[in-house]
Write a protein that holds these residues in place. Structure first.
Motif, PDB file in Angstrom:
ATOM      1  N   ALA A  49       0.839  -1.210   0.000  1.00 50.50           N
ATOM      2  CA  ALA A  49       0.000   0.000   0.000  1.00 50.50           C
ATOM      3  C   ALA A  49       0.870   1.254   0.000  1.00 50.50           C
ATOM      4  O   ALA A  49       0.540   2.252  -0.657  1.00 50.50           O
ATOM      5  N   ALA A  50       1.982   1.212   0.718  1.00 52.28           N
ATOM      6  CA  ALA A  50       2.893   2.353   0.745  1.00 52.28           C
ATOM      7  C   ALA A  50       3.552   2.550  -0.612  1.00 52.28           C
ATOM      8  O   ALA A  50       3.735   3.688  -1.069  1.00 52.28           O
TER       9      ALA A  50
ATOM     10  N   ARG B 151       2.287   1.739  -3.528  1.00 49.01           N
ATOM     11  CA  ARG B 151       1.283   2.297  -4.445  1.00 49.01           C
ATOM     12  C   ARG B 151       1.086   3.789  -4.184  1.00 49.01           C
ATOM     13  O   ARG B 151       0.974   4.583  -5.125  1.00 49.01           O
ATOM     14  N   ALA B 152       1.035   4.175  -2.920  1.00 51.32           N
ATOM     15  CA  ALA B 152       0.871   5.594  -2.594  1.00 51.32           C
ATOM     16  C   ALA B 152       2.059   6.404  -3.087  1.00 51.32           C
ATOM     17  O   ALA B 152       1.899   7.508  -3.625  1.00 51.32           O
TER      18      ALA B 152
ATOM     19  N   THR C 287       5.888   2.149   5.697  1.00 52.67           N
ATOM     20  CA  THR C 287       4.448   1.924   5.678  1.00 52.67           C
ATOM     21  C   THR C 287       3.742   3.066   4.953  1.00 52.67           C
ATOM     22  O   THR C 287       4.344   4.088   4.623  1.00 52.67           O
ATOM     23  N   GLU C 288       2.444   2.905   4.744  1.00 51.35           N
ATOM     24  CA  GLU C 288       1.652   3.948   4.106  1.00 51.35           C
ATOM     25  C   GLU C 288       1.647   5.211   4.964  1.00 51.35           C
ATOM     26  O   GLU C 288       1.648   6.325   4.440  1.00 51.35           O
ATOM     27  N   GLN C 289       1.668   5.044   6.289  1.00 48.95           N
ATOM     28  CA  GLN C 289       1.696   6.193   7.183  1.00 48.95           C
ATOM     29  C   GLN C 289       3.010   6.971   7.042  1.00 48.95           C
ATOM     30  O   GLN C 289       3.025   8.200   7.107  1.00 48.95           O
TER      31      GLN C 289
ATOM     32  N   VAL D 234       4.867   7.118   4.283  1.00 49.63           N
ATOM     33  CA  VAL D 234       4.792   7.845   3.009  1.00 49.63           C
ATOM     34  C   VAL D 234       3.937   9.093   3.160  1.00 49.63           C
ATOM     35  O   VAL D 234       4.289  10.167   2.660  1.00 49.63           O
ATOM     36  N   ALA D 235       2.822   8.965   3.887  1.00 48.49           N
ATOM     37  CA  ALA D 235       1.943  10.122   4.099  1.00 48.49           C
ATOM     38  C   ALA D 235       2.650  11.197   4.907  1.00 48.49           C
ATOM     39  O   ALA D 235       2.468  12.396   4.657  1.00 48.49           O
TER      40      ALA D 235
END
Length: 349
Positions: free
Chosen positions: A178-179, A181-182, A210-212, A214-215
């Motif tokens: 998921a990370a 892809r983001a 993680t996706e967090q 990347v955010a």
């Protein structure tokens, strides 16, 4: 982007392909002559840098010279590749072979017939022109004991995803799907920026990415990314889609890539809509990744039909023409497109 396995061919002549090894850009090897071909500069720079590091590790006394093939002084290639008094190895990096001068072409053709011992000559040709084709053909035919490192363009979503995955794999760093892809969505328009973002995460983050994470690093970019606007509209969240569009524009997003993101998503949905079978099978048939098929199928479940897909694609085609000059108000063109996609109805209906 998947790296092509190294291969060698002994066949020569038309239709038989190169007679020299074709090496992946992530794992090139030094040779008397190295042809780095193709338009993707990020990959080419990595390949040339790797060759330099290999040679430097073998002998720290490596002599490095840079030549421009388009601004060439006769005799330079032979002079910088010739053995020095103490016999240090030499690396000669030649840029701009796609626009080389007649003088360089003549001397390079003569050089590869008898390369200097202890010298590695790297020829960079981006494929933008056919200039220098005679030299490329000679190298590919095996003259000079060369190798080729192809660097094809990274255009598709799946290629960018593979490129970024390769960055983390090469560094021995784990990034969650998921990370990944983001991250690739946030830098869909610039491979150089994507490469830099990958390297920053690799060097800065302890543990898994993680996706967090990347955010936290690229949240503003992810939030205003063209694909986020498209995803919101495709999901049917009309009000949120308009707000996201305005946020993206306020953050400096270009209308052309915004429309391109919608076009890419809707085309994928249209292709997947008529396909039957497991995701892996459909992905193989359509030249996609499994996750792209799964995502398109999830998008289609939010109320899309053959009729509404056709309506949306027509609206996107109109917006594409308008943001490229057919309209004086590209922002209105974008809002109308978002309205049609999000509501699944003709504009004003």
């Amino acid at each position: 982007m998947p790296a092509a396995p190294a291969r060698s061919s002994t066949g020569r002549g038309a239709g038989k392909g190169p007679a020299i090894p074709q090496l992946p850009w992530r794992n090139p090897k030094a040779a008397p002559v190295v042809l780095v071909s193709g338009p993707e500069e990020v990959c080419a720079e990595r390949a040339i840098s790797t060759i330099r590091e290999q040679l430097k590790a073998e002998d720290p006394a490596l002599e490095i010279s840079d030549i421009r093939a388009d601004d060439y002084t006769a005799g330079t290639l032979l002079a910088v590749s010739a053995p020095s008094l103490f016999g240090e190895p030499r690396l000669v990096r030649v840029s701009g072979v796609e626009k080389c001068s007649d003088a360089f072409l003549a001397e390079a053709l003569a050089y590869i017939e008898s390369p200097q011992e202890g010298a590695t000559v790297v020829l960079r040709h981006n494929g933008a022109t056919v200039r220098g084709k005679k030299l490329l053909d000679a190298v590919r035919a095996g003259t000079g004991g060369g190798v080729e490192v192809p660097c094809p363009a990274v255009k598709r979503d799946s290629d960018r995803y593979d490129f970024a995955a390769g960055e983390f794999q090469a560094a021995g760093k784990r990034i969650l799907p998921a990370a990944l892809r983001a991250l690739t969505s946030a830098f869909a328009d610039d491979l150089t920026e994507l490469a830099a973002a990958c390297q920053q995460l690799i060097s800065d983050v302890e543990g898994d990415v993680t996706e967090q994470v990347v955010a936290r690093y690229y949240g503003g970019r992810v939030e205003t990314n063209s694909f986020v606007v498209a995803d919101t509209a495709i999901a049917g969240r009309y009000g949120e889609a308009l707000l996201t569009l305005r946020h993206a524009l306020a953050s400096g997003a270009d209308p052309v890539p915004l429309v391109a993101a919608f076009a890419m998503k809707l085309r994928t949905m249209a292709r997947v809509a008529g396909a039957r079978g497991a995701s892996r099978q459909v992905a193989a048939e359509l030249g996609m990744k499994d996750w792209q098929v799964d995502r398109a199928r999830r998008d289609l479940q939010s109320g899309w039909t053959e009729r509404t897909l056709g309506l949306a694609i027509q609206a996107i085609a109109r917006a594409d023409a308008e943001v490229k000059g057919a309209s004086r108000d590209p922002v209105f063109a974008l809002e109308r497109m978002v309205t049609v996609v999000a509501t699944r109805r003709p504009f004003g209906a």
